[in-house]
Design a protein around this motif. Structure first.
Motif, mmCIF file in Angstrom:
data_model
loop_
_atom_site.group_PDB
_atom_site.id
_atom_site.type_symbol
_atom_site.label_atom_id
_atom_site.label_comp_id
_atom_site.label_asym_id
_atom_site.label_seq_id
_atom_site.Cartn_x
_atom_site.Cartn_y
_atom_site.Cartn_z
ATOM 1 N N ASP A 140 0.849 -1.196 0.000
ATOM 2 C CA ASP A 140 0.000 0.000 0.000
ATOM 3 C C ASP A 140 0.883 1.244 0.000
ATOM 4 O OD1 ASP A 140 -3.068 0.905 1.525
ATOM 5 O OD2 ASP A 140 -1.479 2.287 0.990
ATOM 6 N N ASP A 141 0.930 1.940 -1.132
ATOM 7 C CA ASP A 141 1.794 3.117 -1.250
ATOM 8 C C ASP A 141 1.237 4.326 -0.518
ATOM 9 O OD1 ASP A 141 4.158 2.511 -2.746
ATOM 10 O OD2 ASP A 141 2.870 2.104 -4.442
ATOM 11 N N ILE A 142 -0.064 4.373 -0.295
ATOM 12 C CA ILE A 142 -0.662 5.563 0.298
ATOM 13 C C ILE A 142 -0.530 5.561 1.817
ATOM 14 C CG2 ILE A 142 -2.786 6.913 0.493
ATOM 15 C CD1 ILE A 142 -1.538 6.820 -2.290
ATOM 16 N N GLN A 143 -0.719 4.417 2.450
ATOM 17 C CA GLN A 143 -0.676 4.368 3.908
ATOM 18 C C GLN A 143 0.650 3.783 4.415
ATOM 19 O OE1 GLN A 143 -3.167 5.917 5.139
ATOM 20 N NE2 GLN A 143 -4.579 5.838 3.400
ATOM 21 N N ILE A 144 0.890 2.518 4.082
ATOM 22 C CA ILE A 144 2.035 1.806 4.656
ATOM 23 C C ILE A 144 3.355 2.409 4.197
ATOM 24 C CG2 ILE A 144 3.219 -0.408 4.803
ATOM 25 C CD1 ILE A 144 0.596 -0.237 6.388
ATOM 26 N N ARG A 145 3.485 2.709 2.905
ATOM 27 C CA ARG A 145 4.767 3.229 2.425
ATOM 28 C C ARG A 145 5.033 4.641 2.932
ATOM 29 N NH1 ARG A 145 6.610 0.009 -1.842
ATOM 30 N NH2 ARG A 145 5.947 -2.109 -1.354
ATOM 31 N N PRO A 165 5.698 9.673 15.097
ATOM 32 C CA PRO A 165 5.163 8.348 15.449
ATOM 33 C C PRO A 165 3.636 8.324 15.484
ATOM 34 C CG PRO A 165 7.060 8.855 16.818
ATOM 35 C CD PRO A 165 6.758 10.096 16.039
ATOM 36 N N ALA A 166 3.021 9.419 15.949
ATOM 37 C CA ALA A 166 1.555 9.468 15.984
ATOM 38 C C ALA A 166 0.981 9.415 14.575
ATOM 39 C CB ALA A 166 1.098 10.734 16.709
ATOM 40 N N GLU A 167 1.624 10.121 13.641
ATOM 41 C CA GLU A 167 1.158 10.086 12.256
ATOM 42 C C GLU A 167 1.355 8.692 11.649
ATOM 43 O OE1 GLU A 167 1.871 14.734 10.901
ATOM 44 O OE2 GLU A 167 3.571 13.340 10.974
ATOM 45 N N ALA A 168 2.465 8.037 12.020
ATOM 46 C CA ALA A 168 2.705 6.677 11.539
ATOM 47 C C ALA A 168 1.595 5.744 12.016
ATOM 48 C CB ALA A 168 4.060 6.185 12.011
ATOM 49 N N THR A 173 -3.238 2.556 11.053
ATOM 50 C CA THR A 173 -4.617 2.293 11.454
ATOM 51 C C THR A 173 -5.554 2.346 10.262
ATOM 52 O OG1 THR A 173 -4.223 3.177 13.680
ATOM 53 C CG2 THR A 173 -6.510 3.090 12.922
ATOM 54 N N ARG A 174 -5.337 3.309 9.372
ATOM 55 C CA ARG A 174 -6.186 3.416 8.185
ATOM 56 C C ARG A 174 -6.048 2.168 7.310
ATOM 57 N NH1 ARG A 174 -4.777 9.602 6.222
ATOM 58 N NH2 ARG A 174 -5.686 10.714 8.017
ATOM 59 N N ALA A 175 -4.813 1.709 7.107
ATOM 60 C CA ALA A 175 -4.597 0.516 6.286
ATOM 61 C C ALA A 175 -5.193 -0.714 6.954
ATOM 62 C CB ALA A 175 -3.102 0.325 6.039
ATOM 63 N N VAL A 208 5.136 -0.150 15.314
ATOM 64 C CA VAL A 208 3.760 0.324 15.168
ATOM 65 C C VAL A 208 2.854 -0.822 14.723
ATOM 66 C CG1 VAL A 208 2.248 1.817 13.803
ATOM 67 C CG2 VAL A 208 4.387 2.725 14.743
ATOM 68 N N SER A 209 3.315 -1.590 13.734
ATOM 69 C CA SER A 209 2.530 -2.713 13.232
ATOM 70 C C SER A 209 2.244 -3.710 14.340
ATOM 71 C CB SER A 209 3.297 -3.395 12.088
ATOM 72 O OG SER A 209 2.664 -4.593 11.693
ATOM 73 N N ARG A 210 3.248 -4.010 15.144
ATOM 74 C CA ARG A 210 3.072 -5.005 16.201
ATOM 75 C C ARG A 210 2.194 -4.488 17.333
ATOM 76 N NH1 ARG A 210 9.397 -6.365 15.245
ATOM 77 N NH2 ARG A 210 9.074 -8.184 13.892
ATOM 78 N N GLU A 211 2.210 -3.183 17.524
ATOM 79 C CA GLU A 211 1.352 -2.585 18.544
ATOM 80 C C GLU A 211 -0.114 -2.616 18.115
ATOM 81 O OE1 GLU A 211 0.289 1.904 20.161
ATOM 82 O OE2 GLU A 211 2.218 1.547 19.180
ATOM 83 N N LEU A 212 -0.376 -2.284 16.847
ATOM 84 C CA LEU A 212 -1.747 -2.097 16.391
ATOM 85 C C LEU A 212 -2.356 -3.344 15.744
ATOM 86 C CD1 LEU A 212 -1.403 1.498 14.884
ATOM 87 C CD2 LEU A 212 -2.227 0.831 17.152
ATOM 88 N N ALA A 213 -1.532 -4.239 15.257
ATOM 89 C CA ALA A 213 -2.048 -5.458 14.625
ATOM 90 C C ALA A 213 -1.023 -6.583 14.764
ATOM 91 C CB ALA A 213 -2.391 -5.215 13.156
ATOM 92 N N PRO A 214 -0.827 -7.086 15.980
ATOM 93 C CA PRO A 214 0.201 -8.112 16.194
ATOM 94 C C PRO A 214 -0.071 -9.409 15.445
ATOM 95 C CG PRO A 214 -1.200 -7.878 18.134
ATOM 96 C CD PRO A 214 -1.550 -6.745 17.211
ATOM 97 N N GLN A 215 -1.284 -9.554 14.912
ATOM 98 C CA GLN A 215 -1.642 -10.779 14.188
ATOM 99 C C GLN A 215 -1.244 -10.735 12.727
ATOM 100 O OE1 GLN A 215 -3.653 -8.335 14.939
ATOM 101 N NE2 GLN A 215 -5.146 -7.992 13.302
ATOM 102 N N LEU A 216 -0.724 -9.601 12.244
ATOM 103 C CA LEU A 216 -0.353 -9.465 10.835
ATOM 104 C C LEU A 216 1.163 -9.545 10.656
ATOM 105 C CD1 LEU A 216 -2.755 -6.611 9.658
ATOM 106 C CD2 LEU A 216 -3.044 -9.084 9.395
ATOM 107 N N LEU A 217 1.571 -10.061 9.514
ATOM 108 C CA LEU A 217 2.996 -10.220 9.205
ATOM 109 C C LEU A 217 3.555 -8.935 8.617
ATOM 110 C CD1 LEU A 217 5.513 -12.078 8.859
ATOM 111 C CD2 LEU A 217 4.634 -12.630 6.583
#
Length: 476
Positions: A140-145, A165-168, A173-175, A208-217
């Motif tokens: 996802d180039d708009i959110q993740i990248r 970090p808050a913006e990250a 979260t949007r993605a 950030v990924s592990r904080e908000l979605a620890p179930q995703l790779l």
């Protein structure tokens, strides 16, 4: 020949993924940020500067976060050996039939690409993947990248081309909210082939990924490189869930990349250092300076990678990139206009009759060693066979032998993946074990998915071009 201390690039994957940006402003920002990162990476690679030192200041701000075990994540976890592809059908060819075609060829997951850069297209493809029993890693180039590639993450608003970090967290979260409802979402592709100058920001992005979605790779693929520090620093600084890299060894005029095994040995060491899986891309097509693989050469890349400890195989590419992209791409598994090539049939046979079966056996095991037997001279970065307390000899023609052990220290058995060193000729070898230490040898039968006992302490191994066999040593 490439310098042994230089990151090789840009690769074909980087050029293809460059098509992903869908907004002019993001593309411009990405170009600027990418130039800065490339400059940092080149400097670090050429001077030997550690990425840990480059990123030390940035990493100090990262909150301690639990890092999920790879065993608990999509693709890296579970018993199934993950087989994936890059450059899937383009949006106009993304149909239920095409995604079923992918699943029927023995693929488990798809890395998005091939001009799919719009959120609506991602959601549509996730639905197709779900219905076909596939999983996806979304680029996802708009959110993740924005939080991992186009901008660095920094607490200092005065820093150039950064987000806080808050913006990250907001981007992630949007993605997550957009794609998370789809059961086919395995995770996100954060960065393809980062230089070491990006490791600090990637560490923060993964936190950030592990904080908000620890179930995703959280997925990152690395450059091919002959510099061990590149991969070690990636493991130490980013603390990733896997180490993935691409290096395509089948060169034009029948040549092999002289440092292919060297690169694999380095990646293997880095994966063991972090106690995380190693993944690799295999070459499916011709492009500038590289030849079109035969079916045996596809199998050879797979089996050599298994011997070196691969816990995931990815195909580059599935759909053929069109001529306008340059680089002289030849037909991959599927042509530009959607026709199957002979390599589709070859990949399907490999995936469905061998790779998944042997992969289930190897995935939970730990790579203990990898050696080249009966090969003179030894390729760069390889180790020649010497007798061990269990295996007293490997005679005959050249083979690559990977030895594996169980994570359970109470299990004394060993597994040997014996791969044909040649992708053009059959080979014969004999593996001899010490009967005082080994009570028996069993050979894995892919069709029945069972091990069959062999007589005697000298086991003959007859391998077709590119083929391999899996032995289990019953240790006393």
């Amino acid at each position: 020949m490439q310098s042994p201390h230089r990151i090789l690039g840009p690769s074909r994957r980087t050029l293809l993924l460059g098509a992903g940006a869908t907004a002019a402003s993001l593309a411009a920002a990405g170009a600027t940020a990418g130039t800065a990162a490339a400059s940092t990476a080149t400097s670090a690679a050429s001077t030997g500067t550690s990425a840990a030192n480059i990123a030390a200041g940035n990493n100090a701000a990262i909150d301690a976060a639990a890092i999920p075990s790879p065993d608990t994540l999509p693709l890296t976890g579970g018993p199934e050996f993950p087989v994936g592809l890059f450059w899937p059908p383009h949006p106009y060819a993304s149909t239920p039939e095409r995604f079923t075609e992918i699943a029927e060829a023995g693929f488990d997951f798809v890395i998005s690409g091939n001009y799919a850069g719009d959120g609506n297209i991602f959601q549509y493809q996730l639905g197709l993947a779900r219905d076909a029993g596939l999983q996806m890693l979304i680029s996802d180039d708009i959110q993740i990248r924005n939080m991992s590639r186009w901008f660095a993450i920094s607490e200092n608003p005065a820093d150039f081309l950064t987000i806080t970090p808050a913006e990250a967290r907001e981007f992630y979260t949007r993605a997550r909210n957009a794609y998370g409802p789809f059961s086919s979402l395995a995770g996100f592709n954060f960065y393809d082939e980062p230089g070491p100058g990006w490791f600090g920001t990637l560490a923060k992005a993964l936190a950030v990924s592990r904080e908000l979605a620890p179930q995703l790779l959280p997925y990152i693929n690395l450059f091919p490189s002959d510099d061990p520090n590149y991969y070690r620093d990636f493991v130490d600084v980013v603390q990733p869930s896997l180490v993935s890299f691409d290096r395509y060894p089948l060169l034009s005029e029948g040549r092999e990349d002289a440092n292919y095994f060297h690169n694999w040995a380095i990646v293997r060491d880095a994966a063991l250092r972090g106690d995380i899986p190693a993944w690799v891309f295999i070459q499916t097509l011709a492009y500038n300076g590289h030849r079109e693989p035969t079916a045996a050469e596809l199998l050879w890349q797979v089996n050599v990678s298994l011997a070196y400890g691969a816990k995931g195989i990815q195909y580059f590419t599935y759909w053929t990139p069109e001529a306008a992209r340059g680089e002289g791409f030849g037909p991959a598994l599927i042509t530009v206009d959607g026709q199957r090539t002979s390599r589709y049939a070859a990949a399907k046979k490999i995936n469905t009759t061998w790779l998944h079966q042997v992969g289930r056996e190897l995935k939970p095991l730990v790579s203990e060693s990898v050696v080249h037997a009966n090969e003179t001279p030894l390729p760069n970065g390889t180790v020649g066979f010497t007798p061990t307390e269990l295996v007293t000899g490997v005679s005959g023609q050249p083979v690559v032998v990977g030895t594996f052990r169980s994570r359970d220290t109470a299990v004394k058995d060993r597994w040997l993946l014996v791969a044909n060193r040649s992708h053009s000729a059959s080979t014969r070898a004999t593996v001899t074990v010490d009967p005082a230490k080994v009570s028996g040898v069993e050979v894995f039968q892919a069709i029945s998915q069972q091990f069959a006992a062999q007589r005697g302490s000298a086991v003959p191994v007859n391998l077709a071009p590119g083929a391999a066999t899996l032995l289990r040593l019953k240790v006393r």
